[in-house]
Design a protein around this motif. Structure first.
Motif, PDB file in Angstrom:
ATOM      1  N   GLN A  64     -27.436  59.418 -29.679  1.00  0.00           N
ATOM      2  CA  GLN A  64     -28.443  58.445 -29.255  1.00  0.00           C
ATOM      3  C   GLN A  64     -27.808  57.209 -28.638  1.00  0.00           C
ATOM      4  OE1 GLN A  64     -30.446  58.415 -33.135  1.00  0.00           O
ATOM      5  NE2 GLN A  64     -32.376  58.914 -32.101  1.00  0.00           N
ATOM      6  N   VAL A  65     -26.672  56.799 -29.157  1.00  0.00           N
ATOM      7  CA  VAL A  65     -25.983  55.636 -28.598  1.00  0.00           C
ATOM      8  C   VAL A  65     -25.304  56.000 -27.280  1.00  0.00           C
ATOM      9  CG1 VAL A  65     -24.161  53.926 -28.984  1.00  0.00           C
ATOM     10  CG2 VAL A  65     -25.665  54.597 -30.881  1.00  0.00           C
ATOM     11  N   TRP A  66     -24.564  57.103 -27.277  1.00  0.00           N
ATOM     12  CA  TRP A  66     -23.794  57.509 -26.089  1.00  0.00           C
ATOM     13  C   TRP A  66     -24.717  57.731 -24.891  1.00  0.00           C
ATOM     14  CZ3 TRP A  66     -18.399  58.334 -25.530  1.00  0.00           C
ATOM     15  CH2 TRP A  66     -18.011  58.948 -24.346  1.00  0.00           C
ATOM     16  N   TYR A  67     -25.837  58.397 -25.129  1.00  0.00           N
ATOM     17  CA  TYR A  67     -26.731  58.783 -24.037  1.00  0.00           C
ATOM     18  C   TYR A  67     -27.963  57.872 -23.955  1.00  0.00           C
ATOM     19  CZ  TYR A  67     -23.887  63.030 -24.056  1.00  0.00           C
ATOM     20  OH  TYR A  67     -22.840  63.922 -24.019  1.00  0.00           O
ATOM     21  N   LEU A  68     -27.790  56.589 -24.186  1.00  0.00           N
ATOM     22  CA  LEU A  68     -28.898  55.649 -24.099  1.00  0.00           C
ATOM     23  C   LEU A  68     -29.562  55.770 -22.721  1.00  0.00           C
ATOM     24  CD1 LEU A  68     -30.365  53.243 -25.533  1.00  0.00           C
ATOM     25  CD2 LEU A  68     -28.822  51.750 -24.235  1.00  0.00           C
ATOM     26  N   PRO A  69     -30.854  56.123 -22.659  1.00  0.00           N
ATOM     27  CA  PRO A  69     -31.480  56.421 -21.361  1.00  0.00           C
ATOM     28  C   PRO A  69     -31.955  55.204 -20.585  1.00  0.00           C
ATOM     29  CG  PRO A  69     -33.025  56.859 -23.130  1.00  0.00           C
ATOM     30  CD  PRO A  69     -31.735  56.479 -23.790  1.00  0.00           C
ATOM     31  N   GLN A  70     -32.166  54.088 -21.290  1.00  0.00           N
ATOM     32  CA  GLN A  70     -32.611  52.858 -20.634  1.00  0.00           C
ATOM     33  C   GLN A  70     -31.924  51.681 -21.313  1.00  0.00           C
ATOM     34  OE1 GLN A  70     -36.887  52.250 -20.633  1.00  0.00           O
ATOM     35  NE2 GLN A  70     -37.301  54.452 -20.538  1.00  0.00           N
ATOM     36  N   LEU A  71     -32.031  50.510 -20.695  1.00  0.00           N
ATOM     37  CA  LEU A  71     -31.695  49.285 -21.403  1.00  0.00           C
ATOM     38  C   LEU A  71     -32.719  49.081 -22.515  1.00  0.00           C
ATOM     39  CD1 LEU A  71     -30.817  46.886 -18.430  1.00  0.00           C
ATOM     40  CD2 LEU A  71     -29.256  48.281 -19.810  1.00  0.00           C
TER      41      LEU A  71
END
Length: 401
Positions: free
Chosen positions: A383-390
């Protein structure tokens, strides 16, 4: 002298010579030479990302007898037009390199291509997730290792430092291009800023402004990217008195130095390289930096010993001493412009992180209001690595147009 006596004398002389030889110090065996190649996305002396890798290569040379680094810098479409990183890696192999370091996420596809075509050459990819079995881009490449520092912590410290210093409550973030890595690092800086703004200063989170402006690449490519000098000036001229840099070079520090000399109270936090505050000590609050040396040394030793194998490492700071250059993958060097009071609070924040404070804990929402982490939910590595938005509360683009 009888024959028997002569033989005894000769035997004694031989024994004496052997004993004397045994007492002499052994001639040291020259260490076996091992050449490793490094592809640097920017100049080797950029006072940022690429220099941090170059210095790590020199660290390996100093620590590992026989190790020799060869390199090519400015490995990007402007610096080396008409070539790919894989082709440049071929050149290094032709010069004797038995291991190649690709030092930028921008080289990810080329690194995978090279590793597939050269199973006998060890490959280190700085950043990237090809060897992460739980990642979204996993590829079975037995000769590739991904290495990345958990700079999320360094950016949290940078954000905290900015929040403790700003007089206007407006923090700018000078971003490179937009991808998973740059989103999560910008968001980490925001989380650190918000935490110290509210918990240490007692301010309302809504009174903190945190804006991200992206230039389009890791550093300035004239005619291709936005000019980072202009972006930094735009921040400072519109009331943002602290700029956190997420790019490889030191324009934010240089501009803060000019404006301060003209009577303005502004500050900057550069990135990547432990010595980047040297560009403007009087305005530099500190720098979160990568220390690649220990990880490179580990895997180059394994390659020398014939034990190199696929791995994914996302290395945290050494919380016993985040600035120990022999052990810590990520550090934060405080700058001369940081006040003593703010510095003490930064130390307190670092200790909280060391004791287990995790700012990637819900409730957290994405920039468009979508819930991302529920109340009390701790973000997974994915979830942290692939953060999809700011994150909600941040201003700026989340995806490329």
């Amino acid at each position: 002298m009888s024959r028997n006596k002569l033989m005894i004398v000769i035997s004694l002389m031989i024994a004496f010579v052997m004993l004397l030889s045994a007492c002499q110090p052994a001639t040291p065996t020259a260490p076996k030479e091992f050449t490793f190649g490094m592809l640097l996305v920017g100049p080797y002396n950029d006072r940022g990302w690429s220099q941090a890798h170059y210095d790590a290569g020199k660290y390996v040379e100093a620590q590992l007898p026989g190790a020799k680094m060869i390199y090519v810098d400015n490995v990007n479409t402007t610096g080396r037009p008409g070539t790919t990183p894989a082709q440049l890696a071929e050149d290094l192999v032709n010069q004797g390199a038995k291991l190649i370091v690709f030092n930028s996420d921008d080289m990810k596809d080329s690194a995978s291509e090279f590793a597939k075509n050269h199973p006998d050459i060890s490959v280190i990819m700085a950043s990237g997730d090809q060897s992460w079995k739980d990642g979204e881009a996993y590829v079975e490449l037995p000769n590739m290792v991904n290495i990345m520092g958990r700079m999320e912590y360094g950016k949290m410290i940078a954000g905290c430092t900015a929040a403790l210093t700003t007089k206007t409550g407006k923090i700018g973030y000078l971003g490179p291009l937009i991808n998973d890595e740059t989103r999560r690092l910008a968001a980490s800086a925001y989380l650190g800023a918000k935490y110290c703004w509210t918990n240490y200063l007692g301010n309302d989170a809504s009174a903190l402004s945190f804006k991200v402006t992206w230039i389009g690449f890791w550093f300035n490519l004239p005619g291709i990217t936005s000019d980072p000098t202009q972006v930094a000036d735009d921040f400072y001229n519109s009331g943002f008195d602290v700029v956190i840099s997420g790019i490889d070079t030191t324009e934010a520090v240089a501009e803060a130095k000019k404006l301060t000399a003209a009577g303005n109270a502004v500050w900057a936090i550069p990135y990547d390289y432990v010595g980047s505050c040297e560009e403007g000590k009087e305005v530099c609050l500190g720098v979160p930096y990568f220390n690649w040396g220990p990880a490179y040394l580990k895997y180059i030793k394994l390659a020398v010993d014939g034990k190199f194998a696929a791995a994914f490492e996302w290395n945290p700071p050494d919380w016993k001493d985040i600035n120990n250059l022999d052990t810590s993958a990520v550090g934060f060097q405080k700058g001369d412009a940081l006040s003593a009071d703010a510095g003490a609070q930064v130390d307190k924040f670092v200790k909280e992180l060391a004791d287990g404070l995790n700012l990637w804990t819900g409730p957290l929402a994405l920039q468009d209001g979508t819930a991302y982490l529920k109340d009390g939910e701790v973000g997974t590595d994915q979830q942290v690595w692939y953060l999809p938005q700011l994150l909600e509360g941040m201003e700026g683009q989340s995806v490329s147009e």
